[in-house]
Enzyme design. Structure first.
Site, mmCIF file in Angstrom:
data_model
loop_
_atom_site.group_PDB
_atom_site.id
_atom_site.type_symbol
_atom_site.label_atom_id
_atom_site.label_comp_id
_atom_site.label_asym_id
_atom_site.label_seq_id
_atom_site.Cartn_x
_atom_site.Cartn_y
_atom_site.Cartn_z
ATOM 1 N N ASP A 38 -74.987 0.709 -35.202
ATOM 2 C CA ASP A 38 -75.123 -0.343 -34.201
ATOM 3 C C ASP A 38 -73.783 -1.067 -34.077
ATOM 4 O O ASP A 38 -72.995 -1.097 -35.025
ATOM 5 C CB ASP A 38 -76.213 -1.337 -34.641
ATOM 6 N N ALA A 165 -96.113 0.128 -30.957
ATOM 7 C CA ALA A 165 -96.275 -1.292 -30.619
ATOM 8 C C ALA A 165 -95.802 -2.107 -31.814
ATOM 9 O O ALA A 165 -96.014 -1.709 -32.967
ATOM 10 C CB ALA A 165 -97.734 -1.600 -30.303
ATOM 11 N N LEU A 222 -92.945 4.860 -18.643
ATOM 12 C CA LEU A 222 -93.105 3.700 -17.752
ATOM 13 C C LEU A 222 -94.564 3.573 -17.323
ATOM 14 O O LEU A 222 -95.115 2.470 -17.241
ATOM 15 C CB LEU A 222 -92.222 3.857 -16.501
ATOM 16 N N ASN A 225 -96.888 2.099 -20.108
ATOM 17 C CA ASN A 225 -96.760 0.645 -20.235
ATOM 18 C C ASN A 225 -97.382 -0.068 -19.036
ATOM 19 O O ASN A 225 -98.002 -1.121 -19.183
ATOM 20 C CB ASN A 225 -95.291 0.249 -20.410
ATOM 21 N N CYS A 277 -91.072 -5.463 -23.333
ATOM 22 C CA CYS A 277 -91.126 -4.260 -22.488
ATOM 23 C C CYS A 277 -92.066 -4.279 -21.291
ATOM 24 O O CYS A 277 -91.704 -3.735 -20.246
ATOM 25 C CB CYS A 277 -91.423 -3.055 -23.361
ATOM 26 N N LYS A 340 -97.079 -11.678 -30.155
ATOM 27 C CA LYS A 340 -98.359 -11.185 -30.682
ATOM 28 C C LYS A 340 -98.313 -11.379 -32.193
ATOM 29 O O LYS A 340 -97.250 -11.722 -32.745
ATOM 30 C CB LYS A 340 -98.581 -9.720 -30.311
HETATM 31 P P1 NAD Z 1 -83.219 -4.012 -29.526
HETATM 32 O O1 NAD Z 1 -82.493 -4.930 -28.638
HETATM 33 O O2 NAD Z 1 -84.020 -4.543 -30.675
HETATM 34 O O3 NAD Z 1 -82.198 -2.930 -30.147
HETATM 35 C C1 NAD Z 1 -81.216 -2.281 -29.419
HETATM 36 C C2 NAD Z 1 -79.963 -2.203 -30.279
HETATM 37 O O4 NAD Z 1 -78.991 -1.399 -29.608
HETATM 38 C C3 NAD Z 1 -79.293 -3.569 -30.524
HETATM 39 O O5 NAD Z 1 -79.225 -3.827 -31.906
HETATM 40 C C4 NAD Z 1 -77.901 -3.407 -29.892
HETATM 41 O O6 NAD Z 1 -76.875 -4.085 -30.593
HETATM 42 C C5 NAD Z 1 -77.713 -1.900 -29.953
HETATM 43 N N1 NAD Z 1 -76.692 -1.395 -29.019
HETATM 44 C C6 NAD Z 1 -76.531 -1.680 -27.703
HETATM 45 N N2 NAD Z 1 -75.476 -1.019 -27.210
HETATM 46 C C7 NAD Z 1 -74.960 -0.273 -28.223
HETATM 47 C C8 NAD Z 1 -73.867 0.634 -28.335
HETATM 48 N N3 NAD Z 1 -73.110 0.930 -27.293
HETATM 49 N N4 NAD Z 1 -73.622 1.193 -29.535
HETATM 50 C C9 NAD Z 1 -74.391 0.907 -30.606
HETATM 51 N N5 NAD Z 1 -75.441 0.062 -30.561
HETATM 52 C C10 NAD Z 1 -75.726 -0.511 -29.394
HETATM 53 O O7 NAD Z 1 -84.163 -3.132 -28.578
HETATM 54 P P2 NAD Z 1 -85.509 -2.377 -28.974
HETATM 55 O O8 NAD Z 1 -86.673 -3.311 -28.906
HETATM 56 O O9 NAD Z 1 -85.284 -1.573 -30.205
HETATM 57 O O10 NAD Z 1 -85.656 -1.401 -27.718
HETATM 58 C C11 NAD Z 1 -84.766 -0.322 -27.532
HETATM 59 C C12 NAD Z 1 -85.310 0.577 -26.443
HETATM 60 O O11 NAD Z 1 -86.591 1.084 -26.824
HETATM 61 C C13 NAD Z 1 -85.544 -0.139 -25.108
HETATM 62 O O12 NAD Z 1 -85.267 0.763 -24.074
HETATM 63 C C14 NAD Z 1 -87.036 -0.446 -25.121
HETATM 64 O O13 NAD Z 1 -87.578 -0.509 -23.816
HETATM 65 C C15 NAD Z 1 -87.599 0.745 -25.857
HETATM 66 N N6 NAD Z 1 -88.857 0.502 -26.573
HETATM 67 C C16 NAD Z 1 -89.037 -0.651 -27.281
HETATM 68 C C17 NAD Z 1 -90.228 -0.838 -28.012
HETATM 69 C C18 NAD Z 1 -90.460 -2.104 -28.807
HETATM 70 O O14 NAD Z 1 -91.558 -2.253 -29.316
HETATM 71 N N7 NAD Z 1 -89.514 -2.997 -28.971
HETATM 72 C C19 NAD Z 1 -91.189 0.171 -28.026
HETATM 73 C C20 NAD Z 1 -90.953 1.336 -27.296
HETATM 74 C C21 NAD Z 1 -89.775 1.492 -26.577
HETATM 75 C C1 UGA Z 2 -96.299 -2.235 -25.958
HETATM 76 C C2 UGA Z 2 -97.134 -0.936 -25.936
HETATM 77 O O1 UGA Z 2 -98.416 -1.207 -26.503
HETATM 78 C C3 UGA Z 2 -96.439 0.164 -26.711
HETATM 79 O O2 UGA Z 2 -97.179 1.377 -26.599
HETATM 80 C C4 UGA Z 2 -95.035 0.371 -26.154
HETATM 81 O O3 UGA Z 2 -94.347 1.349 -26.891
HETATM 82 C C5 UGA Z 2 -94.267 -0.944 -26.210
HETATM 83 O O4 UGA Z 2 -94.996 -1.964 -25.469
HETATM 84 C C6 UGA Z 2 -92.907 -0.891 -25.591
HETATM 85 O O5 UGA Z 2 -92.641 -0.014 -24.800
HETATM 86 O O6 UGA Z 2 -92.172 -1.799 -25.932
HETATM 87 P P1 UGA Z 2 -95.910 -4.203 -27.689
HETATM 88 O O7 UGA Z 2 -95.368 -4.907 -26.503
HETATM 89 O O8 UGA Z 2 -95.091 -4.150 -28.924
HETATM 90 O O9 UGA Z 2 -96.229 -2.666 -27.305
HETATM 91 O O10 UGA Z 2 -97.322 -4.819 -28.093
HETATM 92 P P2 UGA Z 2 -98.789 -4.739 -27.435
HETATM 93 O O11 UGA Z 2 -99.769 -4.610 -28.513
HETATM 94 O O12 UGA Z 2 -98.867 -3.767 -26.337
HETATM 95 O O13 UGA Z 2 -98.953 -6.211 -26.822
HETATM 96 C C7 UGA Z 2 -98.209 -6.633 -25.688
HETATM 97 C C8 UGA Z 2 -98.713 -7.985 -25.239
HETATM 98 O O14 UGA Z 2 -100.013 -7.882 -24.656
HETATM 99 C C9 UGA Z 2 -98.838 -9.014 -26.358
HETATM 100 O O15 UGA Z 2 -98.407 -10.264 -25.909
HETATM 101 C C10 UGA Z 2 -100.329 -9.017 -26.660
HETATM 102 O O16 UGA Z 2 -100.771 -10.208 -27.235
HETATM 103 C C11 UGA Z 2 -100.890 -8.816 -25.258
HETATM 104 N N1 UGA Z 2 -102.260 -8.260 -25.253
HETATM 105 C C12 UGA Z 2 -102.502 -7.039 -25.764
HETATM 106 C C13 UGA Z 2 -103.284 -8.982 -24.655
HETATM 107 O O17 UGA Z 2 -103.076 -10.096 -24.163
HETATM 108 N N2 UGA Z 2 -104.545 -8.449 -24.634
HETATM 109 C C14 UGA Z 2 -104.828 -7.222 -25.141
HETATM 110 O O18 UGA Z 2 -105.997 -6.784 -25.069
HETATM 111 C C15 UGA Z 2 -103.778 -6.499 -25.729
#
Ligand code: NAD
Ligand code: UGA
Length: 462
Positions: A38, A165, A222, A225, A277, A340
């Site tokens: 990172d 999640a 997409l 979600n 997300c 959450k």
């Molecule tokens: P995050 O912001 O927690 O982490 C991303 C990391 O990438 C950061 O630490 C940042 O410093 C690093 N970064 C950015 N540019 C960089 C570079 N050029 N070189 C090295 N590091 C670099 O984000 P996240 O929540 O982990 O989400 C990442 C991706 O996954 C997003 O596209 C998000 O939509 C997707 N996603 C997130 C979740 C979730 O629950 N958070 C679940 C599924 C998918």
């Molecule tokens: C969500 C999806 O569930 C994951 O599958 C996906 O990978 C992720 O987004 C992503 O792409 O980032 P997350 O956002 O971590 O995961 O958590 P969720 O459990 O989906 O909850 C999202 C929000 O909806 C929270 O604020 C939760 O409290 C709310 N929620 C969830 C409700 O209000 N009601 C419900 O019945 C369920």
């Protein structure tokens, strides 16, 4: 690559996705060397310490198993790229805040920078895996950047979106509903896809590993979600109608959810969905549809976000009108700031919008949360200290308060001594249960005026 490992895997981006997913692969596949890099030095430092940068149940144990054995966290991105056979890209893809598509399109600058960096430091063929959530056809752009450069190095770009999640990430990774791997349907694409299938096949049953073309994989993420968020907006929309008609949203959700075609999950009415997300990914979908002139489709999905914003505003309006149309100077305790339970993440948390709404009405707000106070302080750092306080202990926080609002469904908030809380509050005392987690009848009998989502209020006055 060191001899003892059969594959060298790099993950660029050590966030909520990169850290846990790579920890799981490392724990399940000791034969691979996994390095997570990172640009954020502090984050990497914390991944290498006992104070991990994110709170996720079970994560510390997983890290303990693999760190230093076959899992490494580093800031040496260039070396990591050079040594890797497979590179997962898990950088952030936030909503664009400027220029064309501002407030809707995905900001792909981090992804593009990463692609250029991979190109600059690669001296051997590599498989590049999009883990980040991206607009459909993004891998096309990555391919053009990567394969338009050097001779003699070939890159196969695949899509392997992540469905975990937060709060249940480790469980989700260990036992996923499915793993999706998309590639080009060419000989090289299918060969690369097989290599990624082989990684997951170390612990995921074969029938749960889905293969598809790249675009289907990108769009499925997409779409998943959007469907999940749509269910929450659907139940939240009906919650408003319940409040007008004395129907009870819990009873309606139970009845609707028993239809096996609908299913019972994700029907919890709430103060609104948060998280980094749902909103970003739906707006991204909306933007893509608009670009293809699919305006009806765009409007349909955009309404999911609009209902969510309305639900947050409606909660503040209900608090204000229930408390005699003025909350100026009244102390209101917010129980839960994380988006959450079981996470410290506050990105797009409904609590942030609600706290700001209450502050606009000049309420005195105290924020409690067992894991998210650090992030909450940062999110609200612009608010003057005389209007806002942070307190971990709900009992301390509630002294002299007019109202409690439950905004995160933390288990510990279900089990507080509400008699004790009530005895230290100003009367009449109010509970606003934005997650429907409390026993409303019992609280009412204790003396609270109780307001919830999608149920008639229980109040001691007309
Ligand atoms: P995050 O912001 O927690 O982490 C991303 C990391 O990438 C950061 O630490 C940042 O410093 C690093 N970064 C950015 N540019 C960089 C570079 N050029 N070189 C090295 N590091 C670099 O984000 P996240 O929540 O982990 O989400 C990442 C991706 O996954 C997003 O596209 C998000 O939509 C997707 N996603 C997130 C979740 C979730 O629950 N958070 C679940 C599924 C998918
Ligand atoms: C969500 C999806 O569930 C994951 O599958 C996906 O990978 C992720 O987004 C992503 O792409 O980032 P997350 O956002 O971590 O995961 O958590 P969720 O459990 O989906 O909850 C999202 C929000 O909806 C929270 O604020 C939760 O409290 C709310 N929620 C969830 C409700 O209000 N009601 C419900 O019945 C369920």
């Amino acid at each position: 690559m060191l001899k003892e490992f059969s594959k060298s895997i790099l993950c660029i981006g050590a966030g909520y996705v990169g850290g846990p997913t790579m920890a799981m692969i490392a724990a399940k596949c000791p034969q691979y060397k996994i390095t997570v890099v990172d640009i954020d030095r502090d984050r990497i430092h914390r991944w290498n310490s006992d104070s991990l940068p994110i709170f996720e149940p079970g994560l510390d144990k997983l890290i303990e198993t693999a760190r230093g054995r076959n899992l490494f966290f580093s800031t040496e991105i260039d070396v990591g790229i050079r040594d890797a056979d497979i590179i997962f890209v898990a950088v952030n893809t936030p909503t664009k805040t400027f220029g064309q598509g501002a407030e809707k399109a995905a900001d792909l600058q981090y992804l593009e920078k990463t692609s250029r960096q991979i190109l600059a430091h690669s001296t051997s063929d590599k498989i590049i895996v999009e883990k980040s959530t991206v607009p459909v056809r993004t891998s096309n752009a990555m391919e053009r950047i990567l394969n338009g450069g050097k001779n003699n190095v070939r890159f196969d770009v695949l899509s392997n979106p992540e469905f975990l999640a937060e709060g249940t990430a480790i469980k989700d990774l260990e036992n996923p509903d499915r793993v999706l791997i998309g590639s080009r349907e060419t000989e090289n694409g299918i060969k690369a896809r097989k290599e990624i299938v082989d990684i997951y096949a170390n612990w995921v049953p074969k029938e749960k590993i889905l293969e598809s073309n790249t675009w289907s994989a990108e769009l499925s993420k997409l779409t998943a979600n959007a469907f999940l968020a749509q269910r929450i907006s659907s139940i939240n929309a009906i919650s408003a109608l319940c409040e007008k008609t004395e129907a009870d949203i819990n009873e309606v959700a139970a009845a609707v959810g028993m239809d096996s075609r609908i299913g019972s999950k994700f029907l919890n009415a709430s103060v609104g969905f948060g998280g980094s997300c749902f909103k970003k990914d739906i707006l991204n979908l909306v933007y893509i549809c608009q670009n293809y002139d699919l305006h009806e489709v765009a409007d349909y999905w955009e309404s999911v976000v609009k209902i969510n914003e309305w639900q947050e505003k409606r909660f503040v309006r209900n608090m204000l009108s229930s408390m005699f149309n003025t909350i100026a100077g009244k102390k209101i305790v917010i129980l839960g700031f994380a988006f959450k339970a079981d996470t410290g993440d506050t990105r797009e948390s409904p609590a942030m919008y609600i706290v700001r709404g209450l502050l606009e009405e000049h309420a005195q707000v105290v924020v409690c949360d067992p894991k998210a106070l650090g992030n909450a302080r940062n999110d609200l750092k612009d608010v003057p200290g005389d209007l806002l306080a942070f307190e971990e202990d709900p009992y301390e926080a509630t002294e002299g308060a007019h109202a409690i609002a439950i905004l995160t469904e933390w288990e510990e908030y279900k089990n507080l001594d509400y008699e004790r809380l009530l005895s230290s509050m100003v009367h009449p005392s109010f509970v606003f249960d934005g997650r429907n987690i409390l026993d409303h009848q019992r609280l009412f009998e204790m003396g609270f005026n109780v307001y919830s989502i999608g149920r008639s209020p229980l109040k001691h006055f007309r």
